[in-house]
Write a protein that holds these residues in place. Structure first.
Motif, short mmCIF file in Angstrom:
data_model
loop_
_atom_site.label_atom_id
_atom_site.label_comp_id
_atom_site.label_asym_id
_atom_site.label_seq_id
_atom_site.Cartn_x
_atom_site.Cartn_y
_atom_site.Cartn_z
N PHE A 100 3.29 12.88 1.46
CA PHE A 100 3.91 11.55 1.40
C PHE A 100 5.41 11.65 1.15
O PHE A 100 6.19 10.87 1.70
CB PHE A 100 3.27 10.71 0.29
N ARG A 112 0.75 2.93 2.18
CA ARG A 112 0.10 4.17 1.77
C ARG A 112 -1.06 4.52 2.71
O ARG A 112 -1.30 5.70 3.02
CB ARG A 112 -0.42 4.04 0.33
N ARG A 116 -1.42 7.95 4.73
CA ARG A 116 -2.59 8.81 4.53
C ARG A 116 -3.25 9.17 5.87
O ARG A 116 -3.65 10.30 6.09
CB ARG A 116 -3.60 8.11 3.61
#
Length: 250
Positions: A100, A112, A116
């Motif tokens: 990240f 996020r 991911r």
């Protein structure tokens, strides 16, 4: 383009780089060979300002690294992915969190969940099961950590990639995976790469040109076929195994 001009560097009075002149062309993959301790990693680190030269300079995308402002250096570092020899992951962060950090483009606009999903794709590209995303680096083997380091280096979609011994410690299958990735990034995305390696198979498989760093200077730099025909005794010593294995021509 990455261009070294008269770069010198000593440590504790011992010269390592003695005036390196080397230009890596846009979209090219340059494989860099040399004895252990010859300064190959030192040369790479100058390209992103991790080391300062004693004299000379290196320019990346037209920016003088020796004279760059903090803002210019940040801009260059966003364009450059670095595969460290020993992965250099943050031990207290999970694999996902390590990735990240590299995926962050500074805008904080990406979710996020999006990051991911992309991280899972990155791991697949380096032949890792996405299930390792939530594990800590200490829970992975050395070869797995190395491949996470490769995934992190390409996460920011860099224009330039610096590979420090990318296949050392990997089994042949995963070494071939990394070699294929280097070729793919150059062919499909036009990434400019310097690949430091002791692996002659990697050097000859991925290098558009091969350079030899010896006693602090570039001893030779040419296309693979030309390196094989070089009559210099030092160059012959480094490529002898490849030369001996080359099929006879008729």
């Amino acid at each position: 383009m990455i261009e070294y001009a008269g770069l010198t560097k000593s440590f504790d009075g011992v010269p390592v780089l003695r005036g390196v002149d080397l230009a890596v062309r846009e979209g090219e993959t340059l494989a860099l060979l040399g004895p252990s301790g010859s300064g190959k990693s030192v040369l790479l680190k100058h390209a992103i300002g991790l080391l300062e030269p004693d004299s000379g300079d290196v320019e990346v995308d037209g920016v003088s690294i020796a004279r760059a402002s903090d803002a210019e250096l940040r801009r260059v570092r966003r364009m450059v992915g670095y595969v460290f020899q020993h992965a250099a992951l943050f031990d207290s962060l999970s694999v996902a969190e390590n990735l990240f950090l590299a995926q962050d483009d500074g805008s904080f606009s990406r979710s996020r969940r999006e990051c991911r999903g992309e991280a899972m794709d990155l791991l697949r590209r380096v032949n890792l099961d996405p299930g390792v995303l939530d594990r800590l680096p200490a829970e992975l083997s050395g070869g797995m950590r190395k491949r996470v380091g490769v995934a992190r280096a390409i996460a920011s979609r860099p224009r330039y990639l610096l590979w420090d011994e990318p296949t050392t410690g990997l089994d042949p299958v995963n070494a071939d995976t990394v070699d294929a990735l280097i070729l793919e990034l150059g062919r499909e995305l036009g990434v400019t790469s310097i690949v430091v390696t002791h692996d002659l198979d990697t050097a000859f498989d991925v290098g558009d040109r091969i350079a030899l760093l010896y006693e602090g200077r570039i001893r030779a730099c040419a296309r693979p076929a030309e390196i094989l025909e070089d009559d210099d005794a030092i160059v012959r010593r480094f490529v002898r195994r490849v030369r001996n294995a080359a099929p006879a021509t008729t």
